[in-house]
Design a protein around this motif. Structure first.
Motif, mmCIF file in Angstrom:
data_model
loop_
_atom_site.group_PDB
_atom_site.id
_atom_site.type_symbol
_atom_site.label_atom_id
_atom_site.label_comp_id
_atom_site.label_asym_id
_atom_site.label_seq_id
_atom_site.Cartn_x
_atom_site.Cartn_y
_atom_site.Cartn_z
ATOM 1 N N ASN A 93 0.829 -1.210 0.000
ATOM 2 C CA ASN A 93 0.000 0.000 0.000
ATOM 3 C C ASN A 93 0.861 1.256 0.000
ATOM 4 O O ASN A 93 1.955 1.278 0.580
ATOM 5 C CB ASN A 93 -0.911 0.024 1.228
ATOM 6 C CG ASN A 93 -1.908 -1.119 1.224
ATOM 7 O OD1 ASN A 93 -2.345 -1.573 0.167
ATOM 8 N ND2 ASN A 93 -2.284 -1.575 2.411
ATOM 9 N N PRO A 94 0.350 2.319 -0.585
ATOM 10 C CA PRO A 94 1.038 3.614 -0.479
ATOM 11 C C PRO A 94 1.024 4.104 0.970
ATOM 12 O O PRO A 94 0.147 3.721 1.751
ATOM 13 C CB PRO A 94 0.200 4.533 -1.380
ATOM 14 C CG PRO A 94 -0.590 3.621 -2.248
ATOM 15 C CD PRO A 94 -0.833 2.372 -1.453
ATOM 16 N N PRO A 95 1.966 4.951 1.358
ATOM 17 C CA PRO A 95 2.020 5.452 2.738
ATOM 18 C C PRO A 95 0.719 6.112 3.181
ATOM 19 O O PRO A 95 0.303 5.977 4.329
ATOM 20 C CB PRO A 95 3.178 6.446 2.713
ATOM 21 C CG PRO A 95 4.053 5.971 1.586
ATOM 22 C CD PRO A 95 3.110 5.423 0.562
ATOM 23 N N GLN A 96 0.051 6.839 2.252
ATOM 24 C CA GLN A 96 -1.178 7.526 2.619
ATOM 25 C C GLN A 96 -2.280 6.536 2.981
ATOM 26 O O GLN A 96 -3.052 6.745 3.930
ATOM 27 C CB GLN A 96 -1.642 8.421 1.453
ATOM 28 C CG GLN A 96 -2.878 9.241 1.744
ATOM 29 C CD GLN A 96 -2.683 10.215 2.910
ATOM 30 O OE1 GLN A 96 -1.561 10.667 3.173
ATOM 31 N NE2 GLN A 96 -3.765 10.532 3.602
ATOM 32 N N VAL A 97 -2.338 5.419 2.257
ATOM 33 C CA VAL A 97 -3.343 4.395 2.548
ATOM 34 C C VAL A 97 -3.065 3.762 3.908
ATOM 35 O O VAL A 97 -3.978 3.552 4.721
ATOM 36 C CB VAL A 97 -3.349 3.324 1.442
ATOM 37 C CG1 VAL A 97 -4.249 2.144 1.847
ATOM 38 C CG2 VAL A 97 -3.848 3.919 0.136
ATOM 39 N N ASN A 98 -1.787 3.448 4.159
ATOM 40 C CA ASN A 98 -1.432 2.869 5.463
ATOM 41 C C ASN A 98 -1.808 3.812 6.600
ATOM 42 O O ASN A 98 -2.276 3.369 7.652
ATOM 43 C CB ASN A 98 0.067 2.554 5.503
ATOM 44 C CG ASN A 98 0.429 1.379 4.615
ATOM 45 O OD1 ASN A 98 -0.370 0.467 4.419
ATOM 46 N ND2 ASN A 98 1.643 1.403 4.073
ATOM 47 N N LYS A 99 -1.599 5.122 6.378
ATOM 48 C CA LYS A 99 -1.945 6.097 7.414
ATOM 49 C C LYS A 99 -3.448 6.115 7.653
ATOM 50 O O LYS A 99 -3.910 6.160 8.803
ATOM 51 C CB LYS A 99 -1.461 7.487 7.012
ATOM 52 C CG LYS A 99 -1.736 8.567 8.066
ATOM 53 C CD LYS A 99 -1.218 9.909 7.629
ATOM 54 C CE LYS A 99 -1.428 10.941 8.736
ATOM 55 N NZ LYS A 99 -2.843 11.066 9.158
ATOM 56 N N GLN A 100 -4.244 6.067 6.585
ATOM 57 C CA GLN A 100 -5.698 6.081 6.740
ATOM 58 C C GLN A 100 -6.181 4.834 7.501
ATOM 59 O O GLN A 100 -7.062 4.930 8.375
ATOM 60 C CB GLN A 100 -6.361 6.145 5.363
ATOM 61 C CG GLN A 100 -6.174 7.479 4.650
ATOM 62 C CD GLN A 100 -6.776 7.472 3.257
ATOM 63 O OE1 GLN A 100 -7.005 6.408 2.675
ATOM 64 N NE2 GLN A 100 -7.039 8.649 2.710
ATOM 65 N N LEU A 101 -5.598 3.703 7.158
ATOM 66 C CA LEU A 101 -6.005 2.469 7.824
ATOM 67 C C LEU A 101 -5.618 2.486 9.304
ATOM 68 O O LEU A 101 -6.385 2.061 10.169
ATOM 69 C CB LEU A 101 -5.373 1.256 7.136
ATOM 70 C CG LEU A 101 -5.869 0.986 5.710
ATOM 71 C CD1 LEU A 101 -5.079 -0.163 5.083
ATOM 72 C CD2 LEU A 101 -7.357 0.646 5.712
ATOM 73 N N ASN A 102 -4.429 2.983 9.611
ATOM 74 C CA ASN A 102 -3.999 3.064 11.009
ATOM 75 C C ASN A 102 -4.834 4.076 11.791
ATOM 76 O O ASN A 102 -5.121 3.871 12.974
ATOM 77 C CB ASN A 102 -2.520 3.429 11.093
ATOM 78 C CG ASN A 102 -1.618 2.217 10.906
ATOM 79 O OD1 ASN A 102 -1.569 1.320 11.739
ATOM 80 N ND2 ASN A 102 -0.903 2.184 9.790
ATOM 81 N N ASP A 103 -5.218 5.172 11.120
ATOM 82 C CA ASP A 103 -6.083 6.153 11.777
ATOM 83 C C ASP A 103 -7.438 5.517 12.109
ATOM 84 O O ASP A 103 -8.011 5.760 13.182
ATOM 85 C CB ASP A 103 -6.291 7.375 10.878
ATOM 86 C CG ASP A 103 -5.043 8.248 10.803
ATOM 87 O OD1 ASP A 103 -4.141 8.072 11.656
ATOM 88 O OD2 ASP A 103 -4.963 9.093 9.890
ATOM 89 N N GLU A 104 -7.955 4.692 11.196
ATOM 90 C CA GLU A 104 -9.228 4.022 11.445
ATOM 91 C C GLU A 104 -9.091 3.032 12.606
ATOM 92 O O GLU A 104 -9.982 2.902 13.446
ATOM 93 C CB GLU A 104 -9.685 3.291 10.176
ATOM 94 C CG GLU A 104 -10.972 2.489 10.338
ATOM 95 C CD GLU A 104 -12.184 3.352 10.652
ATOM 96 O OE1 GLU A 104 -13.214 2.797 11.084
ATOM 97 O OE2 GLU A 104 -12.102 4.604 10.478
ATOM 98 N N LYS A 105 -7.944 2.351 12.656
ATOM 99 C CA LYS A 105 -7.707 1.424 13.772
ATOM 100 C C LYS A 105 -7.706 2.175 15.097
ATOM 101 O O LYS A 105 -8.334 1.733 16.076
ATOM 102 C CB LYS A 105 -6.372 0.707 13.572
ATOM 103 C CG LYS A 105 -6.034 -0.266 14.703
ATOM 104 C CD LYS A 105 -4.582 -0.725 14.636
ATOM 105 C CE LYS A 105 -3.643 0.410 15.049
ATOM 106 N NZ LYS A 105 -2.233 -0.015 15.117
ATOM 107 N N GLN A 106 -7.000 3.317 15.145
ATOM 108 C CA GLN A 106 -6.958 4.097 16.380
ATOM 109 C C GLN A 106 -8.340 4.624 16.752
ATOM 110 O O GLN A 106 -8.702 4.684 17.934
ATOM 111 C CB GLN A 106 -5.972 5.277 16.227
ATOM 112 C CG GLN A 106 -4.518 4.866 16.045
ATOM 113 C CD GLN A 106 -4.010 4.038 17.201
ATOM 114 O OE1 GLN A 106 -4.380 4.252 18.349
ATOM 115 N NE2 GLN A 106 -3.140 3.076 16.892
ATOM 116 N N SER A 107 -9.141 4.956 15.749
ATOM 117 C CA SER A 107 -10.498 5.435 16.011
ATOM 118 C C SER A 107 -11.345 4.317 16.632
ATOM 119 O O SER A 107 -12.112 4.560 17.583
ATOM 120 C CB SER A 107 -11.130 5.911 14.699
ATOM 121 O OG SER A 107 -12.492 6.248 14.899
ATOM 122 N N MET A 108 -11.188 3.111 16.124
ATOM 123 C CA MET A 108 -11.943 1.979 16.677
ATOM 124 C C MET A 108 -11.480 1.651 18.089
ATOM 125 O O MET A 108 -12.289 1.295 18.956
ATOM 126 C CB MET A 108 -11.796 0.761 15.758
ATOM 127 C CG MET A 108 -12.506 0.927 14.431
ATOM 128 S SD MET A 108 -12.548 -0.593 13.422
ATOM 129 C CE MET A 108 -10.797 -0.853 13.100
#
Length: 229
Positions: free
Chosen positions: A73-88
Protein backbone atom coordinates in the motif's frame (compact mmCIF):
# COMPACT_ATOMS: atom_id res chain seq x y z
CA UNK A 1 -21.77 0.46 7.04
CA UNK A 2 -20.16 1.77 3.83
CA UNK A 3 -16.66 3.22 4.01
CA UNK A 4 -14.45 5.08 1.57
CA UNK A 5 -11.28 3.56 2.98
CA UNK A 6 -9.24 1.52 0.49
CA UNK A 7 -9.50 -1.94 2.04
CA UNK A 8 -8.94 -5.49 0.96
CA UNK A 9 -11.93 -7.87 1.17
CA UNK A 10 -10.48 -9.33 4.38
CA UNK A 11 -10.17 -5.87 5.97
CA UNK A 12 -13.68 -4.93 4.85
CA UNK A 13 -15.13 -8.06 6.46
CA UNK A 14 -13.30 -7.49 9.77
CA UNK A 15 -14.19 -3.80 9.73
CA UNK A 16 -17.86 -4.62 9.13
CA UNK A 17 -17.95 -7.11 12.01
CA UNK A 18 -16.38 -4.55 14.35
CA UNK A 19 -18.92 -1.90 13.36
CA UNK A 20 -21.77 -4.38 13.89
CA UNK A 21 -20.46 -5.08 17.39
CA UNK A 22 -20.19 -1.35 18.14
CA UNK A 23 -23.86 -0.90 17.18
CA UNK A 24 -24.78 -3.85 19.41
CA UNK A 25 -22.81 -2.33 22.28
CA UNK A 26 -24.51 1.06 21.85
CA UNK A 27 -27.97 -0.55 21.86
CA UNK A 28 -27.02 -2.80 24.80
CA UNK A 29 -25.96 0.09 27.02
CA UNK A 30 -29.13 1.97 26.11
CA UNK A 31 -31.22 -1.01 27.23
CA UNK A 32 -29.12 -1.25 30.38
CA UNK A 33 -30.42 2.13 31.54
CA UNK A 34 -33.96 0.75 31.44
CA UNK A 35 -33.21 -2.36 33.51
CA UNK A 36 -33.92 -1.93 37.22
CA UNK A 37 -33.13 -5.42 38.54
CA UNK A 38 -29.45 -5.69 39.54
CA UNK A 39 -29.24 -9.38 38.52
CA UNK A 40 -30.51 -8.63 35.04
CA UNK A 41 -28.13 -5.69 34.82
CA UNK A 42 -25.23 -7.98 35.72
CA UNK A 43 -26.30 -10.46 33.06
CA UNK A 44 -26.52 -7.68 30.48
CA UNK A 45 -23.06 -6.44 31.45
CA UNK A 46 -21.63 -9.93 31.02
CA UNK A 47 -23.09 -10.09 27.51
CA UNK A 48 -21.67 -6.67 26.66
CA UNK A 49 -18.29 -7.72 28.08
CA UNK A 50 -18.19 -10.69 25.70
CA UNK A 51 -18.91 -8.36 22.79
CA UNK A 52 -16.08 -6.05 23.88
CA UNK A 53 -13.68 -8.99 24.06
CA UNK A 54 -14.69 -9.97 20.54
CA UNK A 55 -14.14 -6.36 19.41
CA UNK A 56 -10.67 -6.39 20.88
CA UNK A 57 -9.85 -9.64 19.09
CA UNK A 58 -11.11 -8.29 15.74
CA UNK A 59 -9.14 -5.05 16.13
CA UNK A 60 -6.01 -7.17 16.58
CA UNK A 61 -6.86 -9.03 13.37
CA UNK A 62 -7.46 -5.71 11.63
CA UNK A 63 -4.02 -4.53 12.76
CA UNK A 64 -2.36 -7.74 11.51
CA UNK A 65 -3.98 -7.32 8.10
CA UNK A 66 -2.73 -3.73 7.93
CA UNK A 67 0.82 -4.81 8.71
CA UNK A 68 0.67 -7.64 6.16
CA UNK A 69 -0.28 -5.15 3.42
CA UNK A 70 2.02 -2.28 4.40
CA UNK A 71 4.53 -3.17 1.71
CA UNK A 72 1.87 -3.18 -1.00
CA UNK A 73 0.00 0.00 0.00
CA UNK A 74 1.04 3.61 -0.48
CA UNK A 75 2.02 5.45 2.74
CA UNK A 76 -1.18 7.53 2.62
CA UNK A 77 -3.34 4.39 2.55
CA UNK A 78 -1.43 2.87 5.46
CA UNK A 79 -1.94 6.10 7.41
CA UNK A 80 -5.70 6.08 6.74
CA UNK A 81 -6.01 2.47 7.82
CA UNK A 82 -4.00 3.06 11.01
CA UNK A 83 -6.08 6.15 11.78
CA UNK A 84 -9.23 4.02 11.45
CA UNK A 85 -7.71 1.42 13.77
CA UNK A 86 -6.96 4.10 16.38
CA UNK A 87 -10.50 5.43 16.01
CA UNK A 88 -11.94 1.98 16.68
CA UNK A 89 -9.66 1.54 19.69
CA UNK A 90 -10.86 4.83 21.15
CA UNK A 91 -14.49 3.85 20.57
CA UNK A 92 -13.93 0.50 22.24
CA UNK A 93 -12.21 2.19 25.18
CA UNK A 94 -15.21 4.48 25.62
CA UNK A 95 -17.45 1.42 26.02
CA UNK A 96 -14.95 -0.13 28.44
CA UNK A 97 -15.03 3.03 30.57
CA UNK A 98 -18.84 3.01 30.43
CA UNK A 99 -18.88 -0.61 31.57
CA UNK A 100 -16.65 0.21 34.55
CA UNK A 101 -19.03 2.99 35.54
CA UNK A 102 -21.97 0.58 35.54
CA UNK A 103 -19.98 -2.00 37.48
CA UNK A 104 -19.21 0.52 40.20
CA UNK A 105 -22.87 1.53 40.34
CA UNK A 106 -24.16 -2.03 40.55
CA UNK A 107 -21.37 -3.21 42.82
CA UNK A 108 -21.10 -6.44 40.84
CA UNK A 109 -17.96 -8.36 41.75
CA UNK A 110 -18.72 -11.50 39.79
CA UNK A 111 -17.89 -10.19 36.34
CA UNK A 112 -14.27 -10.68 35.35
CA UNK A 113 -12.31 -7.46 34.96
CA UNK A 114 -11.98 -6.35 31.38
CA UNK A 115 -9.18 -3.77 31.53
CA UNK A 116 -8.60 -2.39 28.07
CA UNK A 117 -9.20 1.31 28.61
CA UNK A 118 -6.54 3.98 29.07
CA UNK A 119 -6.31 5.94 32.30
CA UNK A 120 -4.13 6.72 35.27
CA UNK A 121 -1.93 3.74 35.89
CA UNK A 122 -3.69 1.70 33.15
CA UNK A 123 -2.40 0.51 29.77
CA UNK A 124 -2.83 2.87 26.85
CA UNK A 125 -4.97 1.98 23.86
CA UNK A 126 -1.87 1.14 21.82
CA UNK A 127 -0.62 -1.20 24.52
CA UNK A 128 -3.98 -2.96 24.59
CA UNK A 129 -3.63 -4.08 20.96
CA UNK A 130 0.01 -5.03 21.31
CA UNK A 131 0.67 -8.45 19.84
CA UNK A 132 3.14 -11.15 20.82
CA UNK A 133 4.79 -10.73 17.42
CA UNK A 134 5.63 -7.13 18.34
CA UNK A 135 7.10 -7.96 21.76
CA UNK A 136 10.85 -8.04 22.21
CA UNK A 137 12.65 -11.26 23.10
CA UNK A 138 13.15 -9.98 26.64
CA UNK A 139 9.43 -9.23 27.01
CA UNK A 140 8.50 -12.64 25.66
CA UNK A 141 10.93 -14.37 28.03
CA UNK A 142 9.64 -12.33 30.98
CA UNK A 143 6.03 -13.15 30.14
CA UNK A 144 6.89 -16.82 29.68
CA UNK A 145 8.69 -16.97 33.02
CA UNK A 146 5.72 -15.32 34.69
CA UNK A 147 3.33 -17.93 33.25
CA UNK A 148 5.69 -20.74 34.31
CA UNK A 149 5.88 -19.37 37.88
CA UNK A 150 2.09 -19.17 38.08
CA UNK A 151 1.81 -22.74 36.77
CA UNK A 152 4.39 -23.98 39.28
CA UNK A 153 2.52 -22.30 42.11
CA UNK A 154 -0.75 -23.90 41.01
CA UNK A 155 0.91 -27.33 40.82
CA UNK A 156 2.43 -26.85 44.28
CA UNK A 157 -0.97 -25.95 45.72
CA UNK A 158 -2.44 -29.06 44.12
CA UNK A 159 0.33 -31.19 45.64
CA UNK A 160 -0.40 -29.77 49.09
CA UNK A 161 -4.09 -30.59 48.72
CA UNK A 162 -3.27 -34.16 47.64
CA UNK A 163 -0.83 -34.56 50.55
CA UNK A 164 -3.40 -33.30 53.05
CA UNK A 165 -6.02 -35.63 51.58
CA UNK A 166 -3.66 -38.61 51.96
CA UNK A 167 -2.93 -37.66 55.58
CA UNK A 168 -6.62 -37.42 56.40
CA UNK A 169 -7.25 -40.78 54.72
CA UNK A 170 -4.40 -42.40 56.68
CA UNK A 171 -5.67 -41.01 59.98
CA UNK A 172 -9.19 -42.19 59.18
CA UNK A 173 -7.95 -45.69 58.33
CA UNK A 174 -5.96 -45.84 61.58
CA UNK A 175 -8.98 -44.73 63.59
CA UNK A 176 -11.22 -47.30 61.91
CA UNK A 177 -8.66 -50.04 62.54
CA UNK A 178 -8.50 -49.12 66.24
CA UNK A 179 -12.27 -49.08 66.51
CA UNK A 180 -12.47 -52.49 64.78
CA UNK A 181 -9.96 -53.98 67.21
CA UNK A 182 -11.86 -52.49 70.17
CA UNK A 183 -15.12 -53.99 68.89
CA UNK A 184 -13.37 -57.36 68.61
CA UNK A 185 -12.26 -57.17 72.23
CA UNK A 186 -15.78 -56.26 73.37
CA UNK A 187 -17.23 -59.23 71.49
CA UNK A 188 -14.69 -61.55 73.14
CA UNK A 189 -15.54 -60.18 76.57
CA UNK A 190 -19.25 -60.68 75.92
CA UNK A 191 -18.57 -64.30 74.92
CA UNK A 192 -16.66 -64.83 78.18
CA UNK A 193 -19.46 -63.30 80.24
CA UNK A 194 -22.05 -65.46 78.51
CA UNK A 195 -19.97 -68.58 79.16
CA UNK A 196 -19.61 -67.64 82.86
CA UNK A 197 -23.35 -67.08 83.20
CA UNK A 198 -24.04 -70.48 81.60
CA UNK A 199 -21.63 -72.22 83.98
CA UNK A 200 -23.16 -70.41 86.98
CA UNK A 201 -26.65 -71.50 85.92
CA UNK A 202 -25.53 -75.12 85.67
CA UNK A 203 -23.88 -74.90 89.13
CA UNK A 204 -27.04 -73.44 90.67
CA UNK A 205 -29.11 -76.27 89.18
CA UNK A 206 -26.68 -78.86 90.50
CA UNK A 207 -26.76 -77.33 93.99
CA UNK A 208 -30.53 -77.22 93.84
CA UNK A 209 -30.73 -80.94 93.03
CA UNK A 210 -28.32 -81.83 95.88
CA UNK A 211 -30.31 -79.75 98.39
CA UNK A 212 -33.53 -81.43 97.28
CA UNK A 213 -32.07 -84.95 97.77
CA UNK A 214 -30.73 -83.98 101.21
CA UNK A 215 -34.09 -82.62 102.31
CA UNK A 216 -35.91 -85.77 101.15
CA UNK A 217 -33.43 -88.00 103.02
CA UNK A 218 -33.77 -85.89 106.15
CA UNK A 219 -37.57 -86.10 106.04
CA UNK A 220 -37.44 -89.88 105.67
CA UNK A 221 -35.08 -90.06 108.61
CA UNK A 222 -37.46 -88.03 110.75
CA UNK A 223 -40.41 -90.23 109.73
CA UNK A 224 -38.52 -93.39 110.55
CA UNK A 225 -37.28 -92.03 113.86
CA UNK A 226 -40.79 -91.01 114.93
CA UNK A 227 -42.12 -94.46 114.06
CA UNK A 228 -39.55 -96.17 116.26
CA UNK A 229 -40.30 -93.90 119.17
Amino acid sequence: MATNLPMTPELEQIHGEIRDLFRALANGFQRLDKIKDSHRQSSQLEDLTQKMRECKRLIKEFDREIKDGEGRNPPQVNKQLNDEKQSMIKELNSYVALRKTYMNTIGNKKIELFDMGAGAGEPTAEENVKFASEMSNQELIKEGMKQMDETDQAIERSKQVVHQTIEVGTQTATTLKGQTEQMGRIVNELDSIQFSIKKASQLVKEIGRKVTVFLVAYMLFLICFNSVM
